[in-house]
Design a protein around this motif. Structure first.
Motif, short mmCIF file in Angstrom:
data_model
loop_
_atom_site.label_atom_id
_atom_site.label_comp_id
_atom_site.label_asym_id
_atom_site.label_seq_id
_atom_site.Cartn_x
_atom_site.Cartn_y
_atom_site.Cartn_z
N GLY A 268 0.82 -1.21 0.00
CA GLY A 268 0.00 0.00 0.00
C GLY A 268 0.85 1.25 0.00
O GLY A 268 0.55 2.23 -0.71
N THR B 8 2.33 1.58 -3.73
CA THR B 8 1.39 2.05 -4.75
C THR B 8 0.98 3.50 -4.50
O THR B 8 0.84 4.28 -5.45
CB THR B 8 0.15 1.15 -4.78
N THR B 9 0.79 3.86 -3.23
CA THR B 9 0.42 5.25 -2.92
C THR B 9 1.53 6.20 -3.32
O THR B 9 1.28 7.28 -3.89
CB THR B 9 0.11 5.39 -1.43
N ASN B 10 2.79 5.82 -3.04
CA ASN B 10 3.90 6.71 -3.35
C ASN B 10 4.11 6.85 -4.86
O ASN B 10 4.49 7.92 -5.35
CB ASN B 10 5.18 6.16 -2.71
N PHE C 212 0.25 8.44 -6.45
CA PHE C 212 -0.36 9.67 -5.93
C PHE C 212 0.64 10.67 -5.40
O PHE C 212 0.27 11.59 -4.67
CB PHE C 212 -1.37 9.32 -4.82
#
Length: 242
Positions: A65, A68-70, A73
């Motif tokens: 998580g 993927t966030t880094n 987004f």
């Protein structure tokens, strides 16, 4: 072998390494910490690789998580254009996400090393003897250690009775409805158990202002010194070459 160490030695080593993995933003350092503590668990703790991988699944999902966030987004990416305009391996966002992913894995592995290397009761005794943990908190922790297995056994009995009443086999995992129906019985069990524990402590004259003798307090040995020095030396080398 890990069970022969004083729990405070293991606790101090785990905390130092967790702080280091939090502060050092390096793929090599995070990977080294992950490999080191995985080796300690597998070799010294004699845990099977399959069990270790199973225990690491939540940390892997947590780290994924972060990754993927880094990557997707991050504000500096200017939407998805910057990500797809260069190689993903050369992207700062991907590199940062990879480090965060490895940090979650390393932190999880260190936490598992601590959890699998100590006896909870021995840790509480060591905290009382060496760090002056208040007896009221210590005995509350003792009661919690004792009640958790009984709480799990009670939950299993409730599910078994419900399955027999419905005329079906026991499901491997409870459904949300089963979990909801178990809340009140488990809370009632916990309240009754807490009341019995309080009565038992009062009947034995438990008071905070009275001195008490501690039995089977874990001591420190040469093995603790060797273990601590080895981990500190490895940490120093890791910080130098990170």
């Amino acid at each position: 072998m890990l069970k022969r160490l004083n729990p405070l030695t293991v606790l101090a080593a785990a905390l130092i390494w967790i702080v280091a993995t939090t502060l050092v933003f390096s793929v090599a350092f995070q990977s080294g910490a992950l490999i080191l503590f995985a080796a300690l668990i597998l070799v010294l703790g004699r845990i099977s690789p399959a069990r270790l991988l199973l225990l690491m699944i939540p940390f892997a999902l947590f780290g994924f998580g972060f990754f993927t966030t880094n990557v997707l987004f991050r504000q500096e990416n200017a939407e998805a254009v910057a990500v797809f305009s260069q190689s993903l391996a050369e992207s700062d966002a991907a590199r940062g996400g990879l480090i965060l992913f490895l940090r979650a894995l390393a932190g999880g592995m260190i936490s598992l090393f601590f959890a699998l290397s100590i006896e909870p009761v021995a840790l509480v005794r060591a905290l009382m003897a060496y760090l002056r943990l208040p007896p009221r908190i210590a005995y509350a922790l003792f009661a919690a250690v004792e009640v958790v297995p009984d709480l799990a056994a009670t939950a299993h009995q409730i599910r078994l009775v419900e399955a027999m009443r419905a005329g079906r086999p026991l499901r491997r995992f409870p459904t949300p409805g089963e979990l909801f129906r178990m809340v009140v019985p488990l809370m009632a069990f916990a309240v009754r158990r807490a009341g019995r524990t309080a009565i038992a402590m009062e009947a034995r004259g438990f008071r905070a202002d009275r001195p008490r003798t501690l039995l089977r307090v874990p001591g420190f040995s040469r093995l603790d010194l060797i273990f601590a020095l080895a981990l500190v030396a490895v940490l120093g080398l890791g910080l130098i070459f990170a």
